[in-house]
Each structure stands twice: as structure tokens, then as C-alpha cells.
Design a protein around this motif. Structure first.
Motif, PDB file in Angstrom:
ATOM      1  N   GLU A 249       0.852  -1.176   0.000  1.00 31.73           N
ATOM      2  CA  GLU A 249       0.000   0.000   0.000  1.00 31.73           C
ATOM      3  C   GLU A 249       0.891   1.230   0.000  1.00 31.73           C
ATOM      4  O   GLU A 249       2.012   1.198   0.517  1.00 31.73           O
ATOM      5  N   TYR A 250       0.391   2.311  -0.570  1.00 32.80           N
ATOM      6  CA  TYR A 250       1.179   3.526  -0.712  1.00 32.80           C
ATOM      7  C   TYR A 250       0.628   4.604   0.211  1.00 32.80           C
ATOM      8  O   TYR A 250      -0.583   4.718   0.427  1.00 32.80           O
ATOM      9  N   THR A 251       1.516   5.432   0.753  1.00 30.41           N
ATOM     10  CA  THR A 251       1.108   6.493   1.657  1.00 30.41           C
ATOM     11  C   THR A 251       2.056   7.668   1.514  1.00 30.41           C
ATOM     12  O   THR A 251       3.157   7.540   0.970  1.00 30.41           O
ATOM     13  N   ARG A 252       1.605   8.814   1.994  1.00 32.89           N
ATOM     14  CA  ARG A 252       2.464  10.003   2.043  1.00 32.89           C
ATOM     15  C   ARG A 252       3.042  10.119   3.442  1.00 32.89           C
ATOM     16  O   ARG A 252       2.347   9.902   4.445  1.00 32.89           O
ATOM     17  N   VAL A 253       4.312  10.464   3.528  1.00 29.33           N
ATOM     18  CA  VAL A 253       4.979  10.630   4.813  1.00 29.33           C
ATOM     19  C   VAL A 253       5.745  11.939   4.817  1.00 29.33           C
ATOM     20  O   VAL A 253       5.969  12.559   3.762  1.00 29.33           O
TER      21      VAL A 253
ATOM     22  N   ARG B 109      12.881  18.532   6.744  1.00 31.63           N
ATOM     23  CA  ARG B 109      11.689  17.719   6.616  1.00 31.63           C
ATOM     24  C   ARG B 109      11.053  17.986   5.256  1.00 31.63           C
ATOM     25  O   ARG B 109      10.949  19.129   4.822  1.00 31.63           O
ATOM     26  N   ARG B 110      10.623  16.885   4.590  1.00 34.98           N
ATOM     27  CA  ARG B 110       9.992  17.042   3.283  1.00 34.98           C
ATOM     28  C   ARG B 110       8.920  15.972   3.083  1.00 34.98           C
ATOM     29  O   ARG B 110       8.962  14.905   3.693  1.00 34.98           O
TER      30      ARG B 110
END
Length: 291
Positions: A13-17, A25-26
Motif C-alpha cells: 500500500e502507498y502512503t504520504r509521509v 523535513r519534506r
């Protein structure tokens, strides 16, 4: 013996972090190992009087679900051989959309001997701890655990050192997510024969054993098993049921795992990494080590 295979896309599964490096931080994309419940149902009984009940729910990484169910049935002592299974399928008659592809039914042969009191326990398993709720060690020992024969395979000590890297190179899921355990089967010469991955250590091994069971390749008495985490009692028990005589683990064994390995006649290795390892039980199968 079938070759290692990659996990299907449903395993990820794909997620934004928010990725932090030093004081910076990016935003970034990340890939996660999927974890979903799998319900294992059991069909049994004489023709015309078949019954069905839920046997277990396990949190697993989707993929190789039929192998997982077959391996679980074998290593928990509910079946003894491939002949005890007449069918395995994903149930089409589920009621909720989220259950689609997450319910498997195993059909037992009418002649299969079934321990009904064991079914009454209604197993619950999780990806992290294996089978929970065992009331006694004796009950686990009764799950078809044999004493392994006092023979091979004889494995060169140098081959053991090579196994972790060979396993890691074949771990497509771990390479993508960093969050999957692996169980890998090798020849005594170090050839990788079969590998399965899962978010749970116990599930990865059940998938591997289930694949061998469905291919009529049990017992795995001439092979070496490497697991990516620690060696627990359950992993030793499952290996023994499959006839595996050499179990190596990247991590540490528990005290009960060592005791079980000694009782079952299984060679147990721990801390197999960085060109070292400890031999905890039946060291005679490892050859070429100076004493």
C-alpha cells in the motif's frame, strides 16, 4: 521445488509521509507492507452431512493465501497429509466487500480424522505472535510433532554464512517496504529453492510449508530453513511437523525453542549474520567447524 516468486501488488500500500533528514523535513511517498485479516473456514464431515465453521482469523500480508491455510492446517495438526485436503478456495459467498479475497475455505476429505475438541478452541492468530491462547505446552506438542530421524542433511559451516545474503537478495517485498519477514528453504549446498514473505513470521513459514504440502513435496527432510527474525517455539514446532531438520534464524531463539529443538531432534542455529552464528541443538549436522 518451485522457484521464489514476487508478492502480488495487493501486498503493498502507498502512503504520504514526512521524511526527516537531520533538521530538514519534506513530503515523500512511501510503500507499506499490507496487513489484512484472513478468515480460514473448514468444511468437514461425511457426504451429505458436511459442516462448515470458522477455524481461525490471522492478520497477514495478502498473497499465497491458500498456501497459508494449508500450512496452518498441517502445522497445527488438523491434517496429516495432502490427501486430507480435497479443496481450497477463496469463498465467493461473502457478505461484505472488505471480506472479498479475505476468506478461504478448506475442504477436508470425508475420511480425514478430525479432532473436534481442537476445533472448539476457535483459534485466533495474529501476524505478530502466532497462535494465541494455547493452554499448555503439551497441547502444542500433540500437534503432530515428530521426533526427526537421526540423519542428514549435513550442511557445510561455510554455507550457513551465505544464507542470509541469498535470502535478502530474493526478498522483493522487504526491499520495497522494509516490513516483511521471510522464510526461505535451501538445499544443503546453499541453493535457494523456495521463499515466502509475510508481515508475520509464523505466516511466512506456514505459506512456505503450505506450498510444499500442495506440491506433494513433504517431508522437507533434506533441506535447510532460514527465518528472518527470532526463532520461537512455534517456528521450531512448525519446522518439525514439515520434517525440516535444520532451522537457522537471523535472530535469537527462545529458551522453549531450544528445548523443543533438542526434544524433536532438530538442529537449531541462531544469530546467523555477519559471518557468525550459535548452534543451540544437535550440532552434528553442521560440518567443517573447528572445535
Amino acid at each position: 521445488m518451485s522457484a521464489p516468486v514476487f508478492l502480488p501488488p495487493a501486498s503493498y500500500e502507498y502512503t504520504r509521509v514526512q521524511r526527516v533528514t537531520g533538521a530538514e523535513r519534506r513530503e515523500a511517498d512511501d510503500i507499506l507492507a499490507a496487513e489484512e485479516p484472513l478468515e480460514i473456514r473448514l468444511g468437514y464431515g461425511p457426504a451429505g452431512q458436511r459442516e462448515q465453521r470458522t477455524l481461525a482469523v490471522t492478520m497477514r500480508t495478502p498473497g499465497h493465501d491458500l498456501e497459508l491455510a494449508a500450512g496452518f492446517l498441517l502445522t497445527e495438526g488438523l491434517i496429516r497429509s495432502r490427501a486430507d485436503l480435497t479443496g481450497l478456495l477463496h469463498c465467493p459467498d461473502v457478505q461484505k466487500p472488505e471480506e472479498r479475497e479475505n476468506v478461504v475455505r478448506a475442504e477436508l476429505a470425508t475420511a480425514a480424522a478430525l479432532d473436534l475438541p481442537r476445533l472448539e478452541r476457535h483459534f485466533y492468530t495474529s501476524s505478530s505472535c502466532g497462535v494465541c491462547g494455547k493452554t499448555s505446552i503439551a497441547a502444542v506438542h500433540a500437534a503432530a510433532c515428530p521426533v526427526l530421524p537421526a540423519d542428514g542433511p549435513l550442511v557445510p559451516a561455510a554455507v550457513i554464512h551465505e544464507l542470509p545474503e541469498r535470502q535478502r537478495q530474493a526478498q522483493a517485498g522487504f526491499e520495497q517496504t522494509g516490513g516483511l519477514h521471510a522464510a526461505a528453504l535451501f538445499s544443503p549446498a546453499g541453493e535457494l529453492l523456495l521463499l515466502r514473505e509475510d508481515v508475520g513470521r509464523h505466516n511466512a513459514l506456514d505459506k512456505l510449508i503450505g506450498a510444499a504440502l500442495l506440491a506433494d513435496e513433504l517431508p522437507l527432510s533434506r533441506h535447510v530453513l532460514l527465518v528472518s527474525g527470532r526463532a520461537s517455539f512455534e517456528l521450531v514446532q512448525k519446522a518439525a511437523v514439515a520434517g525440516i531438520a535444520v532451522l537457522a534464524a537471523v535472530g535469537a531463539p527462545s529458551s522453549l525453542a531450544v528445548q523443543a529443538a533438542q526434544d524433536f531432534g532438530l538442529t537449531l542455529l541462531g544469530f546467523v549474520r555477519q559471518q557468525r552464528y550459535n548452534i543451540y541443538a544437535h550440532p552434528w549436522r553442521v560440518q567443517g567447524v573447528n572445535e
